[in-house]
Design a protein around this motif. Sequence first.
Motif, short mmCIF file in Angstrom:
data_model
loop_
_atom_site.label_atom_id
_atom_site.label_comp_id
_atom_site.label_asym_id
_atom_site.label_seq_id
_atom_site.Cartn_x
_atom_site.Cartn_y
_atom_site.Cartn_z
N ASP A 44 0.82 -1.21 0.00
CA ASP A 44 0.00 0.00 0.00
C ASP A 44 0.85 1.26 0.00
N ALA A 45 1.86 1.29 0.85
CA ALA A 45 2.73 2.48 0.92
C ALA A 45 3.47 2.68 -0.40
N LYS A 46 3.90 1.60 -1.02
CA LYS A 46 4.60 1.71 -2.31
C LYS A 46 3.66 2.20 -3.40
N ALA A 47 2.43 1.71 -3.39
CA ALA A 47 1.45 2.15 -4.40
C ALA A 47 1.14 3.63 -4.24
N LYS A 48 0.98 4.08 -3.01
CA LYS A 48 0.73 5.50 -2.76
C LYS A 48 1.92 6.34 -3.21
N TYR A 49 3.11 5.90 -2.87
CA TYR A 49 4.32 6.60 -3.28
C TYR A 49 4.39 6.70 -4.81
N ASP A 50 4.18 5.58 -5.48
CA ASP A 50 4.27 5.56 -6.94
C ASP A 50 3.25 6.49 -7.58
N ALA A 51 2.04 6.54 -7.02
CA ALA A 51 1.01 7.43 -7.56
C ALA A 51 1.42 8.89 -7.40
N TRP A 52 1.92 9.23 -6.24
CA TRP A 52 2.35 10.61 -5.97
C TRP A 52 3.57 10.98 -6.82
N LYS A 53 4.56 10.10 -6.83
CA LYS A 53 5.79 10.34 -7.60
C LYS A 53 5.48 10.45 -9.09
N GLY A 54 4.48 9.70 -9.54
CA GLY A 54 4.10 9.68 -10.94
C GLY A 54 3.58 11.01 -11.46
N LEU A 55 3.21 11.91 -10.58
CA LEU A 55 2.74 13.22 -11.02
C LEU A 55 3.88 14.12 -11.48
#
Length: 80
Positions: A44-55
């Motif tokens: 979950d933490a990695k998915a959230k990070y990836d979504a945020w970083k992806g911006l």
Amino acid sequence: ATLFVRKNSNSMNKDILLYLYARFKYVNEGPCNIDRPGGLFNFDAKAKYDAWKGLGNNKNKDDCKKEYIEKLDKDVENWR
């Protein structure tokens, strides 16, 4: 909009929540400038990070707010 999401996150699609999370974080903290979370099972933490970083780094905060509302309007019936 953010209060609605907090109260109803248990019944919302995970992909929608990640989309909204990324924009919320960008508006409140700016571009992602932290290291990716470690841990083998920290999905979950990695998915959230990836979504945020992806911006990326050059997103407009007002655009993020607009996208947040538009996503709710499109995908969550009667949220208003």
